[in-house]
Design an enzyme around this catalytic site. Structure first.
Site, short mmCIF file in Angstrom:
data_model
loop_
_atom_site.label_atom_id
_atom_site.label_comp_id
_atom_site.label_asym_id
_atom_site.label_seq_id
_atom_site.Cartn_x
_atom_site.Cartn_y
_atom_site.Cartn_z
N CYS A 454 49.59 45.69 48.14
CA CYS A 454 50.82 46.44 48.39
C CYS A 454 50.67 47.89 47.95
O CYS A 454 51.35 48.77 48.48
CB CYS A 454 51.99 45.79 47.68
SG CYS A 454 51.76 45.61 45.90
N HIS A 857 54.93 45.09 41.98
CA HIS A 857 54.85 45.20 43.43
C HIS A 857 55.21 46.63 43.83
O HIS A 857 56.00 47.30 43.16
CB HIS A 857 55.82 44.20 44.08
CG HIS A 857 55.87 44.28 45.58
ND1 HIS A 857 54.77 44.11 46.38
CD2 HIS A 857 56.91 44.53 46.42
CE1 HIS A 857 55.12 44.24 47.64
NE2 HIS A 857 56.41 44.50 47.70
#
EC number: 3.4.19.12
Length: 1042
Positions: A454, A857
């Site tokens: 990510c 994330h």
């Protein structure tokens, strides 16, 4: 009397005399006649009607028969018996064939004459059987039309019960056999009239007996789906479509598209023939049903059929635009076929050669209807040229032909395209199936998480949304290259044009991953971004040197390894590029210059260095977040010296993410945060992933007033952090500066000024700090307000442009002119000039969700911004305003940009923003960006991209006038377009195969549906398999390899 009449009609007497005598015969019908005389008269008149040699004889027969049947009804009832009618229908009359229309006309009139007689019921029963037999024999259109007239007047003759279904099915088959070989207008009109009568009969039957409708339509589909090469069903079947209730569309399309017994070949034939129906005049709703079937096939992902039919029939549909009666329907079908065929320009390019002629022809006739049509067609053409730009040789004649018609806005074009793609069709037909959807309603493409990637996905999406940079990358001529820039161009092209919901950037990931990054482990997106830009920059410099040494050869684009970049970088940086023509693309887009100025407070001599940067690392102000860190010395409370400058204790390098090759020295970190000692060698400016942190803290002095919330809580903004970055720093104590002029350590003042601003300003918020007690990196979770408009102070100067950029440069005021000395005075005195405020607009925000750098994330918010948006030109008004503070290069808190920002927020900018969360892309708003940390405390802005607002910008112009960049982006090279087209076809095939596999299981498996998407109360994503990352937008089926 019959003999008299027979002799009269065959005599040569004048016609008026004959008519007079016939009138007398008709009047004599009132008189009594015996049964034999009546039968003779009925027989004669029947012969005149059916075998009369001229219209006069047939007219006489009708007149006399009606008169005698009226007055002698029992005798006519006996004559017009069941046996007689059956003989006419099965054997004909004398020399007249049984299929002659005259026989049906005669029976039709006979039924009218005995309608009140009891024997008519027997005739009705007879005719119910005979009309079914007749339609099974496939009568010609004329005979079938006469039969329809008879059955319309005498519905009692229509078969009943199960026979009615059979009759309707056979009648449909009969229509399917109709043909008209004549090309004369009169014959064509008559043919259309005959077909209309038959279709009206079916409509009446469907209304009376609804149970006959579905079997009839099944028969229609059976006829048009036939793959028998010897049989071509008639276009006359189109006349039935207008009689099918529109509310049945959903049921019928579902039945057709989900029926496992319908083979692809049959469905293809049926769809092709339905498209042929567009040529049938007066038929209504044909286009509605054709489009419904196209959407139904897309909903069940039968893309092979759609591709084949579109390529086969698109030109025929376009040619139907020439005919006024069928033009509206043809345009509707043409629009849907073109707008949904988005994986390849092949279909659109089939009609491109015909567009100019059609436009010129309709423009010349000047009819209002033609103008309206051309406006609609022009909008369609603009949408297709926008989607498939890059063919100026094909499009320039079209652009010239349609230049007088309005062009739809880019927003409208995007909306039309997004709603029309096959992969965006509503899947209401198979809601229980796992849906492999295409692009979201945003029209943007996600990036599949390849395993904790990510950090890369969020950065790539931010760079892709940097419009001018994307266009420059896509416009590069890199044919034959295998460089990292070529791979980035390939990735950008797929993000722009793929039909996939999310793209897997495996090749680019392997090529761009820093060698010290452990695969499938969480990494720092800022570190990755720096490495990526550095690699692209150094690679281009190497290629420039190689090409300059081989001027006669083409640019030798080869894939450069990390070792090659590192080994050659030091040599290349000895001759830095200065002019725009020599700059690399990274320098042009992201490169700026920062001048660091150190003044010895003892002898007033100065040293300075001008360094290039591609991002600025902004530390948090000491009075804000720093004082709350776990490792902060509680005894180091701020104190004020005599000069009013605030002193604070700040740890050593609290951010070690600024990994950068020492050869380039292009990335600048705040000295207070990265412990950059003045006079240290280049190696001391660099930090690596596992750099040890010095035990000693650096002492810095800043004259920064931190704004406070009521109650003392700080509310830092990006403006505050930038102010702090540019604020003067007093080097004292352990951090004293070694002055060569004094030959000793001295207190000194260090200032930094931006002397050249980048097109895209990258700001990294240094949120990860090293905890010396626990030896971990902790995250600063403080909220930071993000201004939509940022004004960057840039102080351009030419005083030292001729000086070397090597470190250090010592300047003695006794050796230079007075004017130069004034410019180099300490910041405590009034400066002669103020920096220019360069306005920037927020382009993208990379957000980190988590509490440490080793976990969490990344996702990003972004929008498209070009340099010439007129709505943002207000920003330039602030450039003429001087700052009131004595530190003129520090941003004022109450800048005019605050007013401008508020005004821009009020302009309904929410539709511009997108949330990129790996595979998932959704619309969002700037308000969501601002409130992300307040809603989700672990989600904090980390990397920001701001776009400079220029008065002119050649990159952002829409070159539609020249036919080059129709949609604002440059045309793709053939190699890229072919790769994208190939992958789009593969993707459609994958969806189709998966849909078929699911359809086979759906019959026996129970259907369960769990909607996708985040809960409103959950953060936008995590890097796990069920979050915005790992699983991506594809489910397990989508990951199958074909």
């Amino acid at each position: 009397m019959d003999k008299i009449l027979e002799g009269l009609v065959s005599s040569s007497h004048p016609l008026p005399l004959k008519r007079l005598i016939v009138r007398k015969v008709v009047e004599s019908a009132e008189h009594w006649l015996d049964e034999a005389q009546c039968e003779a008269m009925f027989d004669l008149t029947t012969r005149l009607i059916l075998e009369g040699q001229d219209p006069f004889q047939r007219q006489v027969g009708h007149q006399v028969l009606e008169a005698y049947a009226r007055y002698h009804r029992p005798e006519f009832e006996s004559f017009f018996s069941k046996t007689f009618v059956l003989g006419l229908l099965q054997q004909g009359y004398h020399s007249l064939d049984r299929k002659d229309v005259a026989i049906l006309d005669y029976i039709h009139n006979g039924l009218k004459l005995i309608m009140s007689c009891p024997s008519v019921l027997e005739l009705f029963s007879l005719l119910q059987v005979e009309v079914l037999r007749m339609v099974c024999e496939r009568p010609e259109p004329q005979l079938c039309a006469r039969l329809s007239d008879l059955l319309t007047d005498f519905v009692q003759c229509i078969p009943k019960g199960k026979l009615s279904i059979t009759f309707c099915q056979q009648l449909v088959r009969t229509i399917g056999h109709f043909q008209c070989v004549s090309t004369q207008e009169k014959e064509l009109r008559e043919y259309v009239s005959q077909v209309t009568k038959v279709s009206n009969l079916l409509q009446n039957i469907w209304k009376v007996e609804p149970s006959t409708l579905l079997p009839s339509l099944q028969e229609v589909f059976a006829s048009i789906s036939s793959t028998d090469a010897s049989f071509e069903p008639s276009v006359a079947l189109a006349s039935l479509v207008q009689h099918i209730p529109l509310q049945m569309i959903t049921v019928l399309i579902r039945s057709l598209t989900t029926d496992p017994n319908v083979k692809d070949a049959s469905m293809t034939q049926a769809l092709c023939r339905m498209i042929d129906w567009l040529s049938w005049p007066l038929a209504q709703h044909v286009d509605t049903w054709v489009i419904a079937l196209l959407k139904g096939l897309a909903a069940v992902q039968k893309f092979t059929i759609l591709i084949d039919v579109t390529l086969l029939k698109i030109e025929l549909v376009f040619n139907r635009l020439w005919f006024p009666l069928v033009r509206p329907g043809a345009l509707a079908v043409l629009s849907h076929m073109l707008l949904s065929f988005q994986h390849s320009p092949e279909a659109f390019h089939l009609i491109v050669p015909h567009v100019v002629h059609l436009v010129h022809s309709f423009k010349s006739n000047g009819l209002p209807s033609s103008t309206t049509f051309l406006v609609q067609l022009t909008e369609l053409i603009h949408c297709m040229m926008y989607h498939y730009s890059g063919f100026p040789d094909l499009y320039e004649p079209i652009l010239e032909a349609i230049k007088d018609f309005p062009k739809p806005s880019e927003e409208k074009i995007k909306l039309i395209l997004n709603q029309s793609a096959w992969t965006s069709q509503s899947n209401s037909l198979a809601s229980c199936l796992s849906r492999l959807s295409g692009k979201s309603e945003t029209g943007k493409t996600g990036l599949i998480n390849l395993g904790n990637t990510c950090y890369m996905n969020s950065v790539i999406q931010a760079l892709f949304m940097a419009t001018d940079f994307r266009r420059r990358v896509l416009s590069l001529n890199l044919n034959g290259c295998n460089s990292l820039m070529k791979k980035l161009q390939h990735l950008f092209a797929f993000l722009a044009h793929t039909q996939r919901e999310a793209y897997a950037p495996r090749i680019f990931f392997e090529a761009s991953r820093p060698p010290w990054f452990t695969p499938r482990s969480q990494q720092d997106c800022s570190e990755y971004l720096r490495f990526l830009l550095d690699r692209l920059h150094e690679e281009e410099k190497i290629l420039k040197v190689q090409s300059s040494h081989r001027p006669s050869e083409s640019l030798g684009c080869v894939e450069t390894s990390l070792q090659e970049v590192a080994s050659k970088a030091a040599i290349l940086t000895e001759t830095p590029y200065t002019s725009d023509g020599e700059k690399t693309l990274i320098e042009k887009m992201f490169g700026g210059k920062l001048r660091t100025h150190i003044c010895c407070l003892n002898c007033r001599s100065t040293s300075q260095k001008v360094e290039a940067f591609t991002d600025l690392s902004l530390a948090f102000c000491p009075s804000s977040s720093m004082e709350n860190l776990p490792f902060q010395d509680p005894t180091s409370s701020p104190n004020t010296q005599d000069d009013g400058v605030m002193q604070a204790s700040v740890p050593g390098p609290s951010e070690e993410l600024g990994v950068y090759n020492s050869a380039t020295a292009a990335f600048i970190c705040d000295s207070a945060v990265n412990d950059r000692m003045v006079g240290s060698g280049p190696d001391e400016f660099c930090c690596t992933e596992n750099t040890s942190v010095p035990n000693e803290s650096s002492k810095i002095f800043v004259n920064k007033d931190v704004p406070q919330k009521p109650g003392g809580e700080t509310t830092p903004s990006v403006t505050d952090l930038l102010n702090y970055f540019l604020a003067p720093e007093i080097l004292t104590g352990d951090n004293q500066y070694y002055c060569e002029n004094c030959a000793s350590l001295q207190n000194a003042e260090k200032t930094m000024q931006i002397t050249e601003e980048p097109e895209y300003l990258i700001l990294t918020l240094l949120r990860f700090s090293y905890d010396q007690k626990y030896h971990v990196r902790r995250k600063i979770l403080d909220n930071v307000s993000l201004p939509l408009v940022l004004e960057l102070p840039v102080k351009r100067t030419t005083s030292f442009s001729s000086l070397s950029e090597s470190w250090p440069i010592d300047v003695d005021f006794t050796d230079i002119s007075e004017n130069l000395a004034k410019k180099l005075k300490s910041s405590g005195t009034e400066e002669a000039c103020c920096p220019k405020l360069v306005p920037y607009l927020l382009s993208s925000v990379v957000v980190h969700s988590g509490i440490s750098s080793e976990s969490g994330h990344y996702y990003s918010y972004a929008r498209n911004i070009t340099g010439t948006d007129s709505s943002y030109q207000m920003c330039h008004q602030s450039e003429t305003l001087a700052l009131a503070s004595s530190q003129s290069h520090v941003l004022a808190r109450d800048s005019p940009s605050a007013i401008i920002e508020q005004d821009l927020e009020n302009k309904e900018m929410s539709k511009e923003w997108f949330l990129f969360n790996d595979s998932r892309v959704t619309f969002t708003s700037f308000q969501s960006v601002q409130k992300i940390t307040s809603r989700f405390p672990k989600d904090t802005a980390y990397v920001l991209l701001y776009k400079k607002q220029n008065s002119t910008n050649g990159l952002s112009g829409n070159k539609s006038s020249s036919g080059l960049w129709v949609n604002g982006d440059p045309p793709l090279q053939k190699e890229l377009m072919d790769a994208i087209t190939k992958d789009n076809k593969l993707y459609l095939q994958e969806q189709e195969l998966n849909a078929r596999a699911r359809a086979l299981q759906a019959a026996s498996a129970s259907c369960s549906f769990r909607p996708n998407g985040f809960d409103d109360n959950d953060p936008p994503g995590s890097c796990g398999p069920t979050g915005g990352g790992g699983g991506g937008g594809f489910n397990t089926v989508g990951r199958l390899v074909f």
